[in-house]
Scaffold this motif. Structure first.
Motif, short mmCIF file in Angstrom:
data_model
loop_
_atom_site.label_atom_id
_atom_site.label_comp_id
_atom_site.label_asym_id
_atom_site.label_seq_id
_atom_site.Cartn_x
_atom_site.Cartn_y
_atom_site.Cartn_z
N ALA A 74 7.59 0.43 1.95
CA ALA A 74 8.96 1.10 2.60
C ALA A 74 8.38 0.89 4.17
O ALA A 74 9.63 0.69 4.89
CB ALA A 74 9.00 2.38 2.01
N ILE A 75 7.36 1.21 4.56
CA ILE A 75 6.96 1.31 5.76
C ILE A 75 6.59 -0.07 6.44
O ILE A 75 7.06 -0.59 7.37
CB ILE A 75 5.88 2.39 6.15
N ALA A 76 5.56 -0.74 5.66
CA ALA A 76 4.98 -1.95 6.30
C ALA A 76 5.59 -3.18 5.83
O ALA A 76 5.28 -4.30 6.14
CB ALA A 76 3.53 -1.81 5.67
N GLY A 77 6.55 -3.21 4.85
CA GLY A 77 7.16 -4.36 4.28
C GLY A 77 6.29 -5.00 2.95
O GLY A 77 5.55 -4.38 2.46
N ASN A 78 6.99 -5.82 2.35
CA ASN A 78 6.57 -6.27 0.99
C ASN A 78 6.06 -7.83 0.96
O ASN A 78 5.85 -8.67 0.30
CB ASN A 78 7.56 -6.56 0.12
N SER A 79 5.44 -8.09 2.30
CA SER A 79 4.76 -9.35 2.60
C SER A 79 3.41 -9.45 1.81
O SER A 79 2.92 -8.20 1.51
CB SER A 79 4.67 -10.19 4.16
N PRO A 80 2.69 -10.63 1.41
CA PRO A 80 1.46 -10.35 0.61
C PRO A 80 0.38 -9.71 1.41
O PRO A 80 -0.21 -9.04 0.86
CB PRO A 80 1.07 -11.98 0.36
N LEU A 81 0.34 -10.10 2.80
CA LEU A 81 -0.69 -9.32 3.76
C LEU A 81 -0.20 -8.02 3.97
O LEU A 81 -1.44 -7.16 3.66
CB LEU A 81 -0.65 -10.06 5.06
N ALA A 82 0.79 -7.46 4.08
CA ALA A 82 1.31 -5.93 4.07
C ALA A 82 0.85 -5.49 3.00
O ALA A 82 0.45 -4.21 2.78
CB ALA A 82 2.85 -5.77 4.43
N LEU A 83 1.19 -5.90 1.92
CA LEU A 83 0.73 -5.23 0.52
C LEU A 83 -0.61 -5.08 0.31
O LEU A 83 -1.30 -4.06 -0.31
CB LEU A 83 1.54 -5.78 -0.61
N ARG A 84 -1.47 -6.07 0.89
CA ARG A 84 -2.79 -6.12 0.65
C ARG A 84 -3.68 -5.18 1.76
O ARG A 84 -4.60 -4.64 1.14
CB ARG A 84 -3.42 -7.55 0.75
N ILE A 85 -3.07 -4.93 2.50
CA ILE A 85 -3.49 -4.05 3.59
C ILE A 85 -3.92 -2.71 3.12
O ILE A 85 -4.79 -2.09 3.38
CB ILE A 85 -2.64 -4.16 4.95
N LEU A 86 -3.04 -2.23 2.21
CA LEU A 86 -3.39 -0.76 1.67
C LEU A 86 -4.53 -0.87 0.86
O LEU A 86 -5.36 0.14 1.17
CB LEU A 86 -2.01 -0.46 0.69
N SER A 87 -4.72 -1.87 -0.23
CA SER A 87 -6.12 -1.88 -0.66
C SER A 87 -7.13 -2.39 0.14
O SER A 87 -8.30 -1.66 0.08
CB SER A 87 -5.97 -3.07 -1.66
N ILE A 88 -7.05 -2.72 1.15
CA ILE A 88 -7.94 -3.25 2.22
C ILE A 88 -8.57 -1.74 3.02
O ILE A 88 -9.62 -1.78 3.10
CB ILE A 88 -7.60 -4.24 3.17
N LEU A 89 -7.53 -1.07 3.16
CA LEU A 89 -7.78 0.35 3.92
C LEU A 89 -8.77 1.24 3.05
O LEU A 89 -9.72 1.83 3.51
CB LEU A 89 -6.58 1.03 4.68
N PHE A 90 -8.37 1.22 1.63
CA PHE A 90 -8.97 1.88 0.98
C PHE A 90 -10.65 1.22 0.79
O PHE A 90 -11.45 2.19 0.60
CB PHE A 90 -8.56 1.98 -0.61
N SER A 91 -10.70 0.19 0.75
CA SER A 91 -11.93 -0.41 0.64
C SER A 91 -12.86 -0.26 1.74
O SER A 91 -14.02 -0.05 1.62
CB SER A 91 -11.78 -1.88 0.06
N VAL A 92 -12.46 -0.47 2.77
CA VAL A 92 -13.10 -0.08 4.07
C VAL A 92 -13.53 1.28 4.21
O VAL A 92 -14.76 1.77 4.64
CB VAL A 92 -12.08 -0.66 5.30
N ALA A 93 -12.65 2.33 3.87
CA ALA A 93 -12.86 3.63 3.86
C ALA A 93 -13.89 4.02 2.66
O ALA A 93 -14.68 4.92 3.14
CB ALA A 93 -11.82 4.49 3.56
N ALA A 94 -14.11 3.17 1.94
CA ALA A 94 -15.30 3.48 0.55
C ALA A 94 -16.77 3.38 1.33
O ALA A 94 -17.74 3.75 1.08
CB ALA A 94 -15.13 2.57 -0.32
N VAL A 95 -16.80 2.38 2.63
CA VAL A 95 -18.16 2.32 3.36
C VAL A 95 -18.57 3.46 3.71
O VAL A 95 -19.74 3.73 3.68
CB VAL A 95 -17.69 0.94 4.38
N PRO A 96 -17.88 4.17 4.86
CA PRO A 96 -18.47 5.18 5.16
C PRO A 96 -18.70 6.42 4.27
O PRO A 96 -19.55 7.21 4.43
CB PRO A 96 -17.54 5.97 6.27
#
Length: 491
Positions: A74-96
């Motif tokens: 609802a905030i970022a939109g429904n483009s493929p990249l926008a939807l993937r960014i959420l999973s990417i953020l979770f994955s990057v947060a797993a590193v620290p």
């Protein structure tokens, strides 16, 4: 000197986070999404209460992720990249987060090594770009394990000390049911540690159990064959798990992938047997890796879905990473070994665009729907050869027509009673089979202009359907490299 070491470790951890971010952003903007991605996007696009009702009746397994994706899109939109960014953020947060777990279990060197390994792990990168809950469950499993190890180390733990563990554990299960197996491994590990505050641990387990009870009641109470697609457990399925968790692609047996797998197994074994580190910490990492795999394999003999797909076992990836990191820190020249493994991992990441171009991996739904919406006239209707392709059509249609009003999907008609139970579409075996060819023979001639999207790779009635369609006047037809066909018939 201590402050300089803290600054150095912080800088190295930041480098690992940067590596993770770049590896996961790489190739994330491609326009195509998979069918599972489309399912997530379509469910998240529903009105909030309708989404909860749909998830309840179909598959509550990723409930937390759907809720987060609903508000994120609802905030970022429904483009493929926008939807993937959420999973990417979770994955990057797993590193620290895995750095903190490595420091808590072993030391800062192991924590940093694990952070770099997870940052470059090709499997973690792959699933960071999938619009599903896998990155989130990896993050929450690591966080839950960190809070568990922290809690069990407290000699005078209080009830308040258990709440971070309880919350992370509940969220992990609501993200993916397989998170339960990691929590069972936690409980088993506690049995091998002395001076455990069992009252606190038991109370935590009871609270988690009560909190997730509705989830399991709904999941099994409404089960109507949602996971019947899972293949029977085979020895080769078990053999694929280690390469998968190591970051080697399942579809290709290259020299680099084989070397990466063998290196991971050797280093993890060295780490698990190194007496220079805490025996309980080593046993904890081994237990959280092996116990879920073994239990899922046993359950998979009865219900194949428990071991039916390697991605469900991504809960084990952080613990293999920790053991490999431990092994690297147990041998001579750990920096050289670490750099070599990271290069092997990043090579697998770099090869992803080449794997994507393989016909069976590359979908052309984006181009197919663009073709329809560029050439369709007002009042045109659309029919699909395979029922489940409706998820993909709905997603790409929403990219052109958010209200789904211009070119109505007449087959499958998921608003029809035959596709629903209690007014909610049900995506499982309780719904009768609806062959597209049979529908076309009965209903297809009613429409002046009807667009067909036919995927010969999935629908067993494709030839029958194509024969029927070609008996009409075909105004235009286009076949894409993966075999996907777009046909406009005019009456």
């Amino acid at each position: 000197m201590h402050d300089r070491k803290i600054t150095l470790n912080g800088g190295l951890l930041a480098c690992a986070v940067v590596v993770a971010a770049f590896a996961r952003i790489y190739f994330a903007s491609r326009p195509e999404i998979g069918r599972d991605d489309a399912i997530s996007a379509d469910i998240a696009a529903l009105p909030f209460l309708a989404m909860l009702k749909f998830v309840t009746w179909n598959d509550p397994n990723m409930s937390l992720y759907y809720v987060l994706l609903h508000f994120w899109s609802a905030i970022a939109g429904n483009s493929p990249l926008a939807l993937r960014i959420l999973s990417i953020l979770f994955s990057v947060a797993a590193v620290p987060t895995i750095y903190l777990l490595g420091c808590r279990l072993f030391n800062q060197s192991v924590g940093l090594t694990a952070a770099f390994l997870l940052a470059a792990n090709a499997t973690a990168v792959d699933y960071a770009q999938i619009i599903r809950s896998y990155s989130l469950v990896i993050l929450l499993v690591i966080a839950s394990s960190f809070f568990f190890v922290k809690l069990i180390a407290l000699s005078k733990a209080r009830s308040m000390d258990a709440w971070p563990y309880v919350i992370a554990s509940i969220l992990a299960i609501y993200t993916h049911m397989h998170g339960t197996f990691t929590l069972i491994a936690h409980a088993l590990s506690a049995c091998f540690r002395s001076a455990v505050r069992w009252r606190i641990l038991i109370a935590s387990g009871v609270i988690v159990g009560l909190a997730v009870l509705p989830f399991f009641l709904v999941t099994f109470g409404n089960y109507q064959g949602q996971f019947d697609w899972a293949p029977q457990l085979q020895l080769k399925s078990v053999a694929k798990i280690v390469p998968f968790l190591s970051g080697a692609p399942l579809s290709q047996k290259t020299a680099s992938a084989i070397l990466l797998t063998l290196s991971s197994v050797a280093l993890a074994s060295i780490g698990a047997l190194d007496p220079n580190f805490s025996s309980w910490s080593r046993a904890f990492a081994v237990n959280c890796l092996v116990f879920p795999l073994g239990l899922c394999a046993l359950l998979g003999l009865v219900i194949p879905a428990f071991f039916g797909d390697p991605r469900y076992l991504l809960i084990c990836l952080p613990f293999l990473t920790l053991l490999v990191a431990l092994g690297i820190n147990s041998v001579r020249r750990p920096l050289v070994i670490l750099c070599s493994v990271i290069l092997l991992e990043l090579w697998q990441v770099a090869l992803r665009p080449l794997r994507y171009e393989i016909k069976q991996n590359h979908s052309y739904w984006s181009e197919a729907t663009d073709y329809i919406f560029s050439n369709a006239k007002p009042g045109d209707r659309v029919a699909l050869g395979w029922t489940y392709d409706a998820w993909l059509y709905w997603y790409y249609e929403a990219r052109h027509d958010h209200g789904h009003t211009k070119h109505h999907l007449v087959f499958p008609d998921w608003d029809a009673e035959s596709f629903s139970v209690n007014g909610v579409y049900i995506d499982n075996t309780i719904v009768p089979v609806h062959p597209s060819a049979k529908w076309f023979d009965n209903e297809g001639l009613k429409f002046e202009r009807l667009w067909f999207i036919v995927d010969p790779n999935h629908d067993s009635t494709t030839e029958h359907l194509l024969t029927s369609v070609r008996s009409l006047h075909i105004e235009t037809q286009r076949t894409f490299p993966d075999g996907l066909k777009v046909i406009l018939s005019v009456r």
